[in-house]
Scaffold this motif. Structure first.
Motif, PDB file in Angstrom:
ATOM      1  N   LYS A 253      17.904  34.973  47.721  1.00 59.40           N
ATOM      2  CA  LYS A 253      18.964  35.981  47.562  1.00 59.40           C
ATOM      3  C   LYS A 253      18.340  37.287  47.109  1.00 59.40           C
ATOM      4  O   LYS A 253      18.016  37.475  45.950  1.00 59.40           O
ATOM      5  CB  LYS A 253      19.975  35.458  46.537  1.00 59.40           C
ATOM      6  N   ILE A 254      18.129  38.143  48.042  1.00 65.67           N
ATOM      7  CA  ILE A 254      17.564  39.434  47.688  1.00 65.67           C
ATOM      8  C   ILE A 254      18.363  40.500  48.419  1.00 65.67           C
ATOM      9  O   ILE A 254      18.848  40.265  49.518  1.00 65.67           O
ATOM     10  CB  ILE A 254      16.061  39.508  48.047  1.00 65.67           C
ATOM     11  N   SER A 255      18.519  41.604  47.765  1.00 66.12           N
ATOM     12  CA  SER A 255      19.230  42.669  48.467  1.00 66.12           C
ATOM     13  C   SER A 255      18.342  43.900  48.562  1.00 66.12           C
ATOM     14  O   SER A 255      17.366  44.030  47.811  1.00 66.12           O
ATOM     15  CB  SER A 255      20.528  43.006  47.735  1.00 66.12           C
ATOM     16  N   MET A 256      18.715  44.762  49.500  1.00 64.25           N
ATOM     17  CA  MET A 256      17.880  45.928  49.728  1.00 64.25           C
ATOM     18  C   MET A 256      18.786  47.131  49.937  1.00 64.25           C
ATOM     19  O   MET A 256      19.760  47.040  50.694  1.00 64.25           O
ATOM     20  CB  MET A 256      17.061  45.676  50.984  1.00 64.25           C
ATOM     21  N   PRO A 257      18.479  48.266  49.290  1.00 67.25           N
ATOM     22  CA  PRO A 257      19.329  49.433  49.552  1.00 67.25           C
ATOM     23  C   PRO A 257      19.026  50.004  50.932  1.00 67.25           C
ATOM     24  O   PRO A 257      17.862  50.268  51.254  1.00 67.25           O
ATOM     25  CB  PRO A 257      18.929  50.421  48.447  1.00 67.25           C
ATOM     26  N   LEU A 258      20.063  50.151  51.736  1.00 70.42           N
ATOM     27  CA  LEU A 258      19.886  50.700  53.091  1.00 70.42           C
ATOM     28  C   LEU A 258      20.947  51.768  53.348  1.00 70.42           C
ATOM     29  O   LEU A 258      22.093  51.635  52.883  1.00 70.42           O
ATOM     30  CB  LEU A 258      20.055  49.586  54.131  1.00 70.42           C
ATOM     31  N   ASP A 259      20.570  52.782  54.079  1.00 69.86           N
ATOM     32  CA  ASP A 259      21.552  53.805  54.488  1.00 69.86           C
ATOM     33  C   ASP A 259      22.305  53.261  55.707  1.00 69.86           C
ATOM     34  O   ASP A 259      21.863  53.408  56.842  1.00 69.86           O
ATOM     35  CB  ASP A 259      20.811  55.105  54.823  1.00 69.86           C
ATOM     36  N   GLU A 559      25.891  40.806  53.486  1.00 66.96           N
ATOM     37  CA  GLU A 559      26.827  41.216  52.438  1.00 66.96           C
ATOM     38  C   GLU A 559      26.503  42.670  52.075  1.00 66.96           C
ATOM     39  O   GLU A 559      25.322  43.031  51.966  1.00 66.96           O
ATOM     40  CB  GLU A 559      26.597  40.318  51.230  1.00 66.96           C
ATOM     41  N   PHE A 560      27.536  43.468  51.868  1.00 67.12           N
ATOM     42  CA  PHE A 560      27.340  44.891  51.560  1.00 67.12           C
ATOM     43  C   PHE A 560      27.995  45.185  50.221  1.00 67.12           C
ATOM     44  O   PHE A 560      29.185  44.927  50.053  1.00 67.12           O
ATOM     45  CB  PHE A 560      27.984  45.771  52.638  1.00 67.12           C
ATOM     46  N   ARG A 561      27.217  45.691  49.277  1.00 68.41           N
ATOM     47  CA  ARG A 561      27.783  46.007  47.963  1.00 68.41           C
ATOM     48  C   ARG A 561      27.428  47.422  47.562  1.00 68.41           C
ATOM     49  O   ARG A 561      26.362  47.926  47.919  1.00 68.41           O
ATOM     50  CB  ARG A 561      27.240  45.037  46.898  1.00 68.41           C
ATOM     51  N   ARG A 562      28.332  48.013  46.769  1.00 63.73           N
ATOM     52  CA  ARG A 562      28.062  49.367  46.263  1.00 63.73           C
ATOM     53  C   ARG A 562      26.830  49.356  45.381  1.00 63.73           C
ATOM     54  O   ARG A 562      26.618  48.413  44.610  1.00 63.73           O
ATOM     55  CB  ARG A 562      29.232  49.856  45.410  1.00 63.73           C
ATOM     56  N   ILE A 563      26.074  50.397  45.473  1.00 65.84           N
ATOM     57  CA  ILE A 563      24.919  50.527  44.588  1.00 65.84           C
ATOM     58  C   ILE A 563      25.454  51.063  43.260  1.00 65.84           C
ATOM     59  O   ILE A 563      26.158  52.088  43.245  1.00 65.84           O
ATOM     60  CB  ILE A 563      23.884  51.490  45.195  1.00 65.84           C
ATOM     61  N   PRO A 584      26.985  62.282  55.526  1.00 62.51           N
ATOM     62  CA  PRO A 584      25.814  62.099  54.678  1.00 62.51           C
ATOM     63  C   PRO A 584      25.409  60.622  54.683  1.00 62.51           C
ATOM     64  O   PRO A 584      26.144  59.783  55.205  1.00 62.51           O
ATOM     65  CB  PRO A 584      26.336  62.510  53.300  1.00 62.51           C
ATOM     66  N   PRO A 585      24.270  60.271  54.092  1.00 60.70           N
ATOM     67  CA  PRO A 585      23.888  58.849  54.025  1.00 60.70           C
ATOM     68  C   PRO A 585      24.919  58.042  53.233  1.00 60.70           C
ATOM     69  O   PRO A 585      25.545  58.579  52.322  1.00 60.70           O
ATOM     70  CB  PRO A 585      22.544  58.863  53.285  1.00 60.70           C
ATOM     71  N   LEU A 586      25.103  56.798  53.598  1.00 52.17           N
ATOM     72  CA  LEU A 586      25.908  55.886  52.773  1.00 52.17           C
ATOM     73  C   LEU A 586      24.992  54.721  52.389  1.00 52.17           C
ATOM     74  O   LEU A 586      24.679  53.861  53.219  1.00 52.17           O
ATOM     75  CB  LEU A 586      27.136  55.368  53.542  1.00 52.17           C
ATOM     76  N   TRP A 587      24.583  54.721  51.132  1.00 45.60           N
ATOM     77  CA  TRP A 587      23.659  53.689  50.679  1.00 45.60           C
ATOM     78  C   TRP A 587      24.431  52.463  50.212  1.00 45.60           C
ATOM     79  O   TRP A 587      25.453  52.590  49.547  1.00 45.60           O
ATOM     80  CB  TRP A 587      22.777  54.220  49.540  1.00 45.60           C
ATOM     81  N   ALA A 588      23.929  51.288  50.617  1.00 41.77           N
ATOM     82  CA  ALA A 588      24.571  50.037  50.198  1.00 41.77           C
ATOM     83  C   ALA A 588      23.477  49.033  49.878  1.00 41.77           C
ATOM     84  O   ALA A 588      22.399  49.061  50.487  1.00 41.77           O
ATOM     85  CB  ALA A 588      25.435  49.501  51.324  1.00 41.77           C
ATOM     86  N   ASN A 589      23.776  48.134  48.932  1.00 41.67           N
ATOM     87  CA  ASN A 589      22.869  46.999  48.710  1.00 41.67           C
ATOM     88  C   ASN A 589      23.205  45.950  49.752  1.00 41.67           C
ATOM     89  O   ASN A 589      24.309  45.396  49.760  1.00 41.67           O
ATOM     90  CB  ASN A 589      23.092  46.420  47.313  1.00 41.67           C
ATOM     91  N   VAL A 590      22.271  45.679  50.629  1.00 48.98           N
ATOM     92  CA  VAL A 590      22.537  44.732  51.715  1.00 48.98           C
ATOM     93  C   VAL A 590      21.765  43.449  51.427  1.00 48.98           C
ATOM     94  O   VAL A 590      20.580  43.497  51.077  1.00 48.98           O
ATOM     95  CB  VAL A 590      22.081  45.322  53.075  1.00 48.98           C
TER      96      VAL A 590
END
Ligand code: HEM
Length: 594
Positions: A253-259, A559-563, A584-590
């Protein structure tokens, strides 16, 4: 020197300063009235009015000044300045045909004000604020020139109008945009040569050119595209999942911030590239715009949106250093892609198959330049719009976890145990998914400030609903304001997907803050994200299919979560309306779902 010239010199030398002043005022006023009445466009009258008269005035003026150069400069400045002065006074006066409609002074004076507003990127908010201040009809612009004539005839000032109104009254959507409504306005002039479908102002020509687009988007044609949408959606999910996994180095279970805004754009651009040109853009594969495809399309967009407010000036773009290369590069790119796609032939039933007439041997094949214009239109119209809506949707889903959860459950119920979400009929019946998409389109219509229409010169005044507008008036229904008008939608600034499920009374009571007794307003006739009538978005059905499918693909696997710390509303604040939305970019923890 001949005697007659001597006599003229003697006569001018005898003029007092007062005489000359009267001459300047009288001649400039006569020229102004002539301009206003006859709108001269041929070179000879323009030369007389703009050059000869002030030139003659400079002769007596020079006798009072130290040099002829000063005399010429003074005559042209005084004469031109006075014509401009009468123009401004008239535009602000009660004699102007649109004097009864309120609006900010700068907008009533010139259309350059709209260009300035557009360049700042907040058109949508500005027009909404004007409607809140002034009401349903606001005078927002003064077209300086008649756009039907070549630009170099427009160095004279068009003094009478035509003029522009922004409209927030949903009841006039059908008479303006519907069948028999108004043709497109000068905002659409001079974009591409030949014009793409969207820029055609003549309704008869538009109807002719729209036919292959209509054939391309019948339900049976769209069915053929399902496999292309599915394959690109699969690719998007795989790419994001592999990025997250590589970040996690095997951890579960790891998430990564992505635009995710950028990834939506890669997805929609790759897909439209497939549809219009047989593919090959591959932004998702490259993980960015390595080939400069996106850049080619984006770079010309802002300047053309800004200059479209004074669209006669668009033809000047090609003389400005830098811009000519941008536009030419876009056309070259389109041209090369059209030729490449032609080599593929009729084997593939994509959008190009219909636009090129491969599907119908009885039609006259369009020229290569026309195909290029329409191919470029498909990329621009089909990628930014859909990517913006998808990004807006994910922005809201991450803000409202309960909405997210409910959508997740709906997807799991419709496509259980990893069944791929590729059944278009089932997707179209997913009420919560469709409600969430509609609500995103309502709050952020991808073309927020609408599409300009025109009452042509010589038509006379036109009755539209309970208004009567004079000829040469340009109008647009301001979609963003109509969608956020409390007379059309209760709590209009809130993201409430439930409002689209009004058929189910239980749903309204349980899931919303609206009590059953509240007078809940929902005017679906005021919902026009795809426009309305004969020029309604040709790709609406495709856009809906694409959005439904890719959302389900994404939420099934990821899964997409707010940073945490990312400001709520920040994405919305940074949006820019330049005809289409620049996001603009929308960053999410994916993360990858287990
Ligand atoms: C969420 C996605 C989309 C939205 C909100 C949207 C919205 C619009 C709007 C507001 C117009 C202007 C209509 C007018 O001038 O009255 C338009 C035109 C158009 N759109 Fe879309 N669009 C979307 C996606 C697409 C897609 C995927 C395509 C596929 C090629 C497409 C193709 C077109 C075309 C060809 C026109 C010109 C229609 C004409 O002038 O007859 N659009 N769209």
């Amino acid at each position: 020197m001949s005697t007659s010239t001597e006599r003229i010199w003697a006569a001018t030398a005898a003029l007092s300063l007062l005489d000359i002043g009267i001459l300047v005022v009288g001649s400039s006023l006569s020229s102004y009235i002539y301009f206003k009445r006859f709108e001269p466009q041929r070179p000879l009258p323009l030369f007389i009015l703009v050059v000869l008269i002030p030139g003659v005035l400079s002769v007596p003026l020079s006798t009072f000044l130290s040099s002829n150069t000063l005399g010429v400069a003074f005559a042209f400045t005084a004469y031109g300045g006075l014509v401009l002065f009468y123009t401004l006074i008239y535009r602000l006066s009660p004699f102007h045909p649109l004097a009864q409609y309120p609006g900010p002074i700068l907008a009533r004076i010139s259309k350059w004000w709209s260009s300035f507003v557009c360049a700042r990127g907040k058109q949508h908010l500005y027009y909404r604020s004007l409607h809140e201040q002034y009401g349903d009809i606001v005078r927002v612009g003064e077209y300086d020139f008649d756009h039907s004539a070549p630009w170099y005839f427009h160095l004279g000032i068009k003094l009478a109008g035509p003029n522009e109104l922004s409209i927030r009254d949903a009841s006039v959507i059908p008479p303006i945009l519907g069948p028999g409504g108004l043709p497109k306005g000068p905002w659409w002039d001079n974009r591409t040569n030949p014009p793409a479908l969207v820029g055609l102002r003549d309704p008869v020509e538009h109807q002719r050119r729209r036919k292959p687009w209509n054939r391309a988007f019948t339900s049976s044609a769209v069915k053929e595209y399902e496999t292309i949408v599915a394959s690109r959606s699969r690719q998007l999910v795989d790419r994001l999942a592999s990025l997250v996994r590589s970040e996690g180095k095997g951890e579960k279970k790891i998430s990564m911030p992505l635009d995710i805004g950028a990834w939506m754009s890669y997805f929609t651009t790759d897909f439209m590239g497939d549809m219009a040109f047989g593919g090959g853009f591959e932004l998702m594969e490259d993980g960015g715009d390595a080939k400069g495809v996106w850049h080619i399309f984006e770079s010309g967009m802002k300047s053309s949106a800004v200059m479209a407010h004074t669209s006669w000036s668009l033809v000047l773009l090609k003389y400005l250093p830098g811009t000519v290369q941008t536009i030419q590069r876009m056309r070259n790119f389109g041209g090369v892609n059209v030729v490449n796609r032609m080599k593929l032939g009729a084997k593939r039933k994509d959008l190009f198959y219909y636009l090129s007439g491969e599907d119908d041997s009885s039609t006259v094949r369009p020229s290569l330049p026309t195909l290029t214009s329409d191919g470029i239109l498909a990329i621009i119209a089909g990628s930014d719009t859909t990517a913006t809506t998808l990004t807006a949707l994910f922005n809201y889903l991450m803000q409202y976890p309960a909405v997210y959860e409910r959508l997740q459950q709906e997807i799991e119920a419709a496509f259980p145990h990893g069944e791929e979400p590729i059944d278009a009929a089932k997707l179209s019946r997913m009420s919560w998914l469709n409600a969430c998409i509609n609500e995103s389109l309502r709050l952020y219509p991808a073309v927020p400030s609408g599409s300009q229409r025109s009452i042509l010169r010589g038509e006379g005044p036109r009755a539209i609903g309970h208004y009567v507008f004079p000829e040469q008036t340009q109008v647009f229904v301001h979609t963003y304001s109509v969608h956020r008008d409390p007379r059309n939608f209760s709590s209009p600034d809130q993201f409430i997907p439930q409002r689209w499920l009004r058929d189910s009374a239980d749903d309204m009571d349980e899931k919303t803050n609206f009590s059953a007794t509240e007078n809940f307003i929902h005017n679906s006739a005021a919902f026009i994200p795809f426009s309305y009538g004969p020029t309604i978005c040709a790709g609406k059905n495709l856009a809906l299919l694409e959005m439904r499918m890719v959302v389900c693909f994404l939420m099934q696997r990821l899964e997409f979560r707010r940073i945490s710390g990312a400001g709520i509303g920040q994405w919305e604040d940074e949006l820019e309306d330049q005809f289409v939305i620049r996001k603009p970019p929308l960053w999410a923890n994916v993360s990858v779902r287990s």
